[in-house]
Design a protein around this motif. Structure first.
Motif, PDB file in Angstrom:
ATOM      1  N   ASN A   6      -7.536   4.438  -7.179  1.00 27.41           N
ATOM      2  CA  ASN A   6      -8.822   4.451  -7.840  1.00 27.41           C
ATOM      3  C   ASN A   6      -9.267   3.164  -8.229  1.00 27.41           C
ATOM      4  N   GLY A   7      -8.420   2.124  -8.114  1.00 27.02           N
ATOM      5  CA  GLY A   7      -8.839   0.811  -8.646  1.00 27.02           C
ATOM      6  C   GLY A   7      -9.790   0.131  -7.721  1.00 27.02           C
ATOM      7  N   PRO A   8     -10.005  -1.195  -8.016  1.00 24.84           N
ATOM      8  CA  PRO A   8     -11.107  -1.855  -7.611  1.00 24.84           C
ATOM      9  C   PRO A   8     -11.002  -1.899  -5.975  1.00 24.84           C
ATOM     10  N   SER A   9     -12.339  -2.172  -5.528  1.00 26.14           N
ATOM     11  CA  SER A   9     -12.347  -2.360  -4.073  1.00 26.14           C
ATOM     12  C   SER A   9     -11.764  -3.510  -3.505  1.00 26.14           C
ATOM     13  N   ASN A  10     -11.176  -3.303  -2.293  1.00 25.72           N
ATOM     14  CA  ASN A  10     -10.481  -4.555  -1.755  1.00 25.72           C
ATOM     15  C   ASN A  10     -10.934  -4.611  -0.457  1.00 25.72           C
ATOM     16  N   ALA A  11     -12.125  -4.504   0.031  1.00 25.91           N
ATOM     17  CA  ALA A  11     -12.546  -4.545   1.472  1.00 25.91           C
ATOM     18  C   ALA A  11     -12.192  -6.034   2.041  1.00 25.91           C
ATOM     19  N   SER A  12     -12.440  -6.991   1.367  1.00 25.24           N
ATOM     20  CA  SER A  12     -12.031  -8.331   2.007  1.00 25.24           C
ATOM     21  C   SER A  12     -10.709  -8.729   1.720  1.00 25.24           C
ATOM     22  N   GLY A  13      -9.774  -8.377   1.205  1.00 21.39           N
ATOM     23  CA  GLY A  13      -8.644  -8.721   0.799  1.00 21.39           C
ATOM     24  C   GLY A  13      -7.449  -8.483   2.004  1.00 21.39           C
ATOM     25  N   LEU A  14      -6.230  -8.568   1.709  1.00 23.46           N
ATOM     26  CA  LEU A  14      -5.036  -8.100   2.525  1.00 23.46           C
ATOM     27  C   LEU A  14      -4.061  -7.094   1.828  1.00 23.46           C
ATOM     28  N   ASN A  15      -3.914  -6.166   2.771  1.00 21.55           N
ATOM     29  CA  ASN A  15      -2.547  -5.395   1.990  1.00 21.55           C
ATOM     30  C   ASN A  15      -1.363  -5.389   3.048  1.00 21.55           C
ATOM     31  N   ILE A  16      -0.176  -5.931   2.587  1.00 23.52           N
ATOM     32  CA  ILE A  16       1.015  -6.176   3.096  1.00 23.52           C
ATOM     33  C   ILE A  16       2.242  -4.967   2.708  1.00 23.52           C
ATOM     34  N   GLY A  17       2.714  -4.356   3.428  1.00 22.96           N
ATOM     35  CA  GLY A  17       3.686  -3.452   2.767  1.00 22.96           C
ATOM     36  C   GLY A  17       5.037  -4.091   3.796  1.00 22.96           C
ATOM     37  N   PHE A  18       6.152  -3.504   3.066  1.00 16.83           N
ATOM     38  CA  PHE A  18       7.447  -3.784   3.770  1.00 16.83           C
ATOM     39  C   PHE A  18       8.238  -2.468   3.877  1.00 16.83           C
ATOM     40  N   ALA A  19       8.812  -2.471   4.982  1.00 13.90           N
ATOM     41  CA  ALA A  19      10.010  -1.449   5.218  1.00 13.90           C
ATOM     42  C   ALA A  19       9.607   0.091   5.339  1.00 13.90           C
ATOM     43  N   TYR A  20       8.239   0.386   4.798  1.00 16.12           N
ATOM     44  CA  TYR A  20       7.809   1.944   4.749  1.00 16.12           C
ATOM     45  C   TYR A  20       6.650   2.023   4.695  1.00 16.12           C
ATOM     46  N   ASP A  21       5.956   2.719   5.645  1.00 15.28           N
ATOM     47  CA  ASP A  21       4.565   3.131   5.685  1.00 15.28           C
ATOM     48  C   ASP A  21       4.358   4.697   5.116  1.00 15.28           C
ATOM     49  N   PRO A  22       3.891   4.827   4.040  1.00 17.67           N
ATOM     50  CA  PRO A  22       3.692   6.136   3.527  1.00 17.67           C
ATOM     51  C   PRO A  22       2.587   7.025   4.285  1.00 17.67           C
ATOM     52  N   GLY A  23       1.770   6.376   4.989  1.00 21.14           N
ATOM     53  CA  GLY A  23       0.546   7.142   6.134  1.00 21.14           C
ATOM     54  C   GLY A  23      -0.490   7.043   5.378  1.00 21.14           C
ATOM     55  N   HIS A  24      -1.479   6.951   6.203  1.00 20.74           N
ATOM     56  CA  HIS A  24      -3.038   6.987   5.966  1.00 20.74           C
ATOM     57  C   HIS A  24      -3.432   8.170   5.027  1.00 20.74           C
ATOM     58  N   GLY A  25      -4.164   7.554   4.012  1.00 23.44           N
ATOM     59  CA  GLY A  25      -4.365   8.530   2.989  1.00 23.44           C
ATOM     60  C   GLY A  25      -3.550   8.559   1.949  1.00 23.44           C
ATOM     61  N   LYS A  26      -2.525   7.681   1.905  1.00 19.99           N
ATOM     62  CA  LYS A  26      -1.501   7.823   0.644  1.00 19.99           C
ATOM     63  C   LYS A  26      -1.207   6.583   0.388  1.00 19.99           C
ATOM     64  N   TYR A  27      -2.035   5.678   0.670  1.00 19.76           N
ATOM     65  CA  TYR A  27      -1.861   4.240   0.012  1.00 19.76           C
ATOM     66  C   TYR A  27      -2.149   4.207  -1.514  1.00 19.76           C
ATOM     67  N   ASP A  28      -1.201   3.904  -2.306  1.00 24.89           N
ATOM     68  CA  ASP A  28      -1.410   4.009  -3.778  1.00 24.89           C
ATOM     69  C   ASP A  28      -1.392   2.703  -4.485  1.00 24.89           C
ATOM     70  N   GLY A  29      -1.608   1.745  -3.893  1.00 18.99           N
ATOM     71  CA  GLY A  29      -1.780   0.389  -4.457  1.00 18.99           C
ATOM     72  C   GLY A  29      -2.640   0.397  -5.732  1.00 18.99           C
ATOM     73  N   ALA A  30      -2.207  -0.627  -6.425  1.00 19.75           N
ATOM     74  CA  ALA A  30      -3.024  -0.912  -7.766  1.00 19.75           C
ATOM     75  C   ALA A  30      -4.555  -1.083  -7.578  1.00 19.75           C
ATOM     76  N   ILE A  31      -4.820  -1.564  -6.535  1.00 17.40           N
ATOM     77  CA  ILE A  31      -6.406  -1.626  -6.100  1.00 17.40           C
ATOM     78  C   ILE A  31      -6.567  -1.094  -4.613  1.00 17.40           C
ATOM     79  N   GLY A  32      -7.841  -0.700  -4.320  1.00 22.19           N
ATOM     80  CA  GLY A  32      -8.275  -0.087  -3.122  1.00 22.19           C
ATOM     81  C   GLY A  32      -8.294   1.267  -3.128  1.00 22.19           C
ATOM     82  N   SER A  33      -8.330   1.582  -1.961  1.00 24.62           N
ATOM     83  CA  SER A  33      -8.613   3.088  -1.579  1.00 24.62           C
ATOM     84  C   SER A  33      -7.251   3.539  -0.794  1.00 24.62           C
ATOM     85  N   PRO A  34      -6.914   4.906  -1.041  1.00 21.41           N
ATOM     86  CA  PRO A  34      -5.772   5.577  -0.242  1.00 21.41           C
ATOM     87  C   PRO A  34      -5.972   5.434   1.174  1.00 21.41           C
ATOM     88  N   THR A  35      -7.142   5.187   1.794  1.00 21.28           N
ATOM     89  CA  THR A  35      -7.501   5.321   3.260  1.00 21.28           C
ATOM     90  C   THR A  35      -7.619   3.687   3.825  1.00 21.28           C
TER      91      THR A  35
END
Length: 260
Positions: free
Chosen positions: A74-103
């Motif tokens: 539920n952190g700040p919006s990150n529409a114009s940034g980049l999200n990069i994950g390594f080794a494991y994808d938890p799946g759409h709707g389950k992204y729990d980064g410090a910023i952005g949305s789960p989707t």
């Protein structure tokens, strides 16, 4: 124009293998990946993207329920940034980064991948940025975490500091969130940022004895460190994961957020 055909395939496999080390690869050429996940789950739903006559995995969703994810998403919006994950994808709707949305859209680096030439912003719009990752031959999981912090890459020789490089990143001011921690209290990293010719002081993730890194609430100084920086046209951005309290260098995830 690229025509995209979305397929959905239900896969039922055996027990998950995310906690097993992987043998080193011998390829000398960069392995380019579009969107890939390296870990399977007991019941996974795979979305396939058909492009240039090739079907490649785009996301592997875990069985984790939304209620198991922390509230960091539920952190700040990150529409114009980049999200990069390594080794494991938890799946759409389950992204729990410090910023952005789960989707939000994430770009994933699977085991052995050293180059990604097409990435997308969290709002699904294509980015000009290209990714380079130093050679690595290991992946592991922080078992207590169901989200983006769970998987990480490392190298079995335990003698190198992994590096992630961004080329052609859109000129702007950014805040970087770099997640780097292994599955033990002393398996942290000291992160260095280099933008063009400018080096930023290293910042280390946590090394507590109480297993604070296992907390589902992602915390700065424990799970990740942050940097504020500006990128000018043509400048390379390098993140270096220096070994700190152990012989391991690792990356779990990186988030970039455009800031004023």
């Amino acid at each position: 124009m690229l025509n995209v055909l979305m397929l959905t395939v239900l896969v039922v496999s055996g027990a998950a293998n995310e906690s097993l080390p992987v043998e080193p690869t011998n390829e000398s050429e960069p392995q380019v990946s579009s969107q890939a996940s390296s870990l399977t789950t007991e019941s996974a739903q795979i979305q396939l993207r058909f492009a240039n006559n090739t079907i490649v995995p785009e996301a592997i969703a875990s069985k984790t329920t939304d209620s198991e994810n922390p509230s960091n998403a539920n952190g700040p919006s990150n529409a114009s940034g980049l999200n990069i994950g390594f080794a494991y994808d938890p799946g759409h709707g389950k992204y729990d980064g410090a910023i952005g949305s789960p989707t939000d859209v994430w770009n994933f680096v699977s085991l052995g991948t050293t180059a990604i030439d097409y990435m997308r912003h969290p709002n699904a719009i294509g980015s000009t940025a290209r990714l380079r990752v130093s050679r690595h031959d290991g992946q592991w999981a922080v078992d207590s975490h169901p989200g983006i912090f769970r998987g990480y890459i490392y190298d079995n020789c335990r003698c190198i500091d992994l590096e992630v490089k961004l080329l052609d990143l859109e000129p702007a001011k950014y805040r970087a969130y770099v997640y780097a921690h292994g599955d033990a209290p002393d398996q942290n990293a000291s992160i260095e940022l280099v933008v063009g010719k400018e080096r930023y002081a290293q910042k280390a993730t946590g090394t507590d004895k109480d297993g604070e890194f296992q907390s589902l609430k992602l915390t700065e100084g424990v799970h990740y460190v942050t940097f504020d920086f500006e990128v000018k046209k043509g400048e390379k951005v390098r993140f270096i994961s220096h070994r700190d309290r152990s012989d391991y260098s690792m990356f779990n995830a990186i988030q970039l957020q455009m800031i004023p």
